[in-house]
Motif scaffolding. Structure first.
Motif, PDB file in Angstrom:
ATOM      1  N   PRO A 249       0.842  -1.207   0.000  1.00  0.00           N
ATOM      2  CA  PRO A 249       0.000   0.000   0.000  1.00  0.00           C
ATOM      3  C   PRO A 249       0.877   1.258   0.000  1.00  0.00           C
ATOM      4  N   PRO A 250       0.394   2.353  -0.577  1.00  0.00           N
ATOM      5  CA  PRO A 250       1.237   3.552  -0.723  1.00  0.00           C
ATOM      6  C   PRO A 250       1.786   4.111   0.588  1.00  0.00           C
ATOM      7  N   LEU A 251       1.012   4.044   1.677  1.00  0.00           N
ATOM      8  CA  LEU A 251       1.520   4.570   2.940  1.00  0.00           C
ATOM      9  C   LEU A 251       2.682   3.719   3.444  1.00  0.00           C
ATOM     10  N   GLU A 252       2.571   2.399   3.315  1.00  0.00           N
ATOM     11  CA  GLU A 252       3.673   1.525   3.724  1.00  0.00           C
ATOM     12  C   GLU A 252       4.917   1.802   2.892  1.00  0.00           C
TER      13      GLU A 252
ATOM     14  N   HIS B   8       9.178  10.458  -6.629  1.00  0.00           N
ATOM     15  CA  HIS B   8       8.648   9.255  -5.989  1.00  0.00           C
ATOM     16  C   HIS B   8       7.680   9.607  -4.860  1.00  0.00           C
ATOM     17  N   VAL B   9       8.068  10.562  -4.029  1.00  0.00           N
ATOM     18  CA  VAL B   9       7.202  10.960  -2.910  1.00  0.00           C
ATOM     19  C   VAL B   9       5.899  11.549  -3.432  1.00  0.00           C
ATOM     20  N   ARG B  10       5.959  12.378  -4.458  1.00  0.00           N
ATOM     21  CA  ARG B  10       4.742  12.967  -5.024  1.00  0.00           C
ATOM     22  C   ARG B  10       3.798  11.889  -5.562  1.00  0.00           C
ATOM     23  N   MET B  11       4.350  10.904  -6.251  1.00  0.00           N
ATOM     24  CA  MET B  11       3.511   9.832  -6.799  1.00  0.00           C
ATOM     25  C   MET B  11       2.806   9.065  -5.692  1.00  0.00           C
ATOM     26  N   LEU B  12       3.511   8.790  -4.602  1.00  0.00           N
ATOM     27  CA  LEU B  12       2.901   8.073  -3.481  1.00  0.00           C
ATOM     28  C   LEU B  12       1.824   8.930  -2.816  1.00  0.00           C
ATOM     29  N   LEU B  13       2.063  10.237  -2.698  1.00  0.00           N
ATOM     30  CA  LEU B  13       1.062  11.122  -2.102  1.00  0.00           C
ATOM     31  C   LEU B  13      -0.191  11.199  -2.971  1.00  0.00           C
ATOM     32  N   ILE B  14      -0.016  11.204  -4.279  1.00  0.00           N
ATOM     33  CA  ILE B  14      -1.175  11.199  -5.182  1.00  0.00           C
ATOM     34  C   ILE B  14      -1.979   9.918  -4.994  1.00  0.00           C
ATOM     35  N   GLU B  15      -1.279   8.790  -4.860  1.00  0.00           N
ATOM     36  CA  GLU B  15      -1.971   7.527  -4.614  1.00  0.00           C
ATOM     37  C   GLU B  15      -2.732   7.564  -3.294  1.00  0.00           C
TER      38      GLU B  15
ATOM     39  N   ALA C 255       3.348  19.422   0.062  1.00  0.00           N
ATOM     40  CA  ALA C 255       3.417  18.285   0.981  1.00  0.00           C
ATOM     41  C   ALA C 255       4.679  17.466   0.752  1.00  0.00           C
ATOM     42  N   ALA C 256       5.056  17.277  -0.509  1.00  0.00           N
ATOM     43  CA  ALA C 256       6.261  16.505  -0.810  1.00  0.00           C
ATOM     44  C   ALA C 256       7.505  17.195  -0.268  1.00  0.00           C
ATOM     45  N   LEU C 257       7.574  18.522  -0.443  1.00  0.00           N
ATOM     46  CA  LEU C 257       8.725  19.256   0.085  1.00  0.00           C
ATOM     47  C   LEU C 257       8.772  19.202   1.609  1.00  0.00           C
ATOM     48  N   ALA C 258       7.591  19.271   2.239  1.00  0.00           N
ATOM     49  CA  ALA C 258       7.538  19.198   3.702  1.00  0.00           C
ATOM     50  C   ALA C 258       8.042  17.848   4.200  1.00  0.00           C
ATOM     51  N   LEU C 259       7.706  16.785   3.477  1.00  0.00           N
ATOM     52  CA  LEU C 259       8.154  15.456   3.872  1.00  0.00           C
ATOM     53  C   LEU C 259       9.638  15.253   3.611  1.00  0.00           C
TER      54      LEU C 259
ATOM     55  N   LEU D 116       4.929  12.532  10.966  1.00  0.00           N
ATOM     56  CA  LEU D 116       4.657  13.616  10.025  1.00  0.00           C
ATOM     57  C   LEU D 116       4.034  13.074   8.733  1.00  0.00           C
ATOM     58  N   ALA D 117       4.596  11.992   8.225  1.00  0.00           N
ATOM     59  CA  ALA D 117       4.092  11.403   6.974  1.00  0.00           C
ATOM     60  C   ALA D 117       2.654  10.930   7.125  1.00  0.00           C
ATOM     61  N   ILE D 118       2.367  10.269   8.243  1.00  0.00           N
ATOM     62  CA  ILE D 118       1.013   9.773   8.488  1.00  0.00           C
ATOM     63  C   ILE D 118       0.041  10.935   8.612  1.00  0.00           C
ATOM     64  N   SER D 119       0.475  12.013   9.267  1.00  0.00           N
ATOM     65  CA  SER D 119      -0.389  13.194   9.401  1.00  0.00           C
ATOM     66  C   SER D 119      -0.700  13.825   8.045  1.00  0.00           C
ATOM     67  N   ILE D 120       0.326  13.970   7.211  1.00  0.00           N
ATOM     68  CA  ILE D 120       0.125  14.567   5.896  1.00  0.00           C
ATOM     69  C   ILE D 120      -0.709  13.666   4.999  1.00  0.00           C
ATOM     70  N   ALA D 121      -0.505  12.375   5.118  1.00  0.00           N
ATOM     71  CA  ALA D 121      -1.242  11.427   4.284  1.00  0.00           C
ATOM     72  C   ALA D 121      -2.706  11.297   4.716  1.00  0.00           C
ATOM     73  N   GLY D 122      -3.009  11.745   5.905  1.00  0.00           N
ATOM     74  CA  GLY D 122      -4.373  11.682   6.384  1.00  0.00           C
ATOM     75  C   GLY D 122      -4.796  10.304   6.830  1.00  0.00           C
TER      76      GLY D 122
END
Length: 203
Positions: free
Chosen positions: A101-104, A147-154, A163-167, A197-203
């Motif tokens: 999964p994208p978060l993992e 890569h980070v942007r693609m995962l955030l879009i997913e 969000a990607a820059l923050a991460l 931080l990642a979990i918070s941004i990912a919602g």
């Protein structure tokens, strides 16, 4: 005759050239593997060319012929390890690679990127200081950002630029060095806070 006017290589001469190229490639791989081990043990700042040559079982002159200088060796090591990391998140097994999964995948990537950054932070810091705003267009940084942007879009983040820059900010060499050397955080503590931080941004 070739276009340069020289005699084409044939027979034993061609085989000798191939053997020489194979030996050079093997020496390069041994040197990079030896440098990686030493850097992992003590950090890049304390690793000398003599130590790398001894660990690889070659003469010091071979190191200079292959990389030109200590800086050249360290930059080649960063590139070597970066290629391995990129191969891992593009084609490797999950959770870093496809299939999880994208978060993992995002969390696994943060851990892997931070380990890579801390291992090479002194050389990376030099490159970033010289780059200014261009740091964001460096191949290493751009590959990470994409890569980070693609995962955030997913994960449902429609416009992931900020969000990607923050991460990614805590994963940069200067930030990681500050958190480690000034704030006194261990790698595990940095990873834990980054994951929150990642979990918070990912919602």
């Amino acid at each position: 005759m070739g276009e340069s006017g020289g005699t084409p290589l044939v027979g034993d001469d061609l085989l000798a050239q191939r053997d020489e190229r194979a030996d050079a490639a093997q020496n390069r791989a041994r040197l990079l593997d030896a440098a990686a081990r030493l850097v992992a043990e003590r950090g890049a700042a304390d690793v000398t060319m003599d130590e790398v040559a001894a660990a690889a079982g070659v003469g010091k002159g071979t190191v200079f012929r292959r990389f030109g200088s200590r800086t050249g060796l360290m930059r080649a090591l960063i590139d070597h390890d970066e290629r391995k990391l990129q191969h891992g998140f593009l084609f490797g097994p999950p959770p870093l690679g496809p299939g999880a999964p994208p978060l993992e995948r995002l969390l696994a990537y943060g851990r892997a990127r931070l380990e890579h950054t801390l291992a090479h932070r002194d050389i990376l810091n030099q490159a970033l200081e010289a780059g200014g705003m261009q740091r964001y267009t460096m191949p290493v940084v751009m590959a990470s950002t994409t890569h980070v942007r693609m995962l955030l879009i997913e994960l449902g983040v429609a416009r992931p630029e900020v969000a990607a820059l923050a991460l990614e900010a805590p994963l940069h060499a200067d930030a990681a060095a500050f958190l480690s050397d000034v704030e006194g955080l261990s790698t595990a503590e940095i990873v834990q806070q980054w994951e929150q931080l990642a979990i918070s941004i990912a919602g």
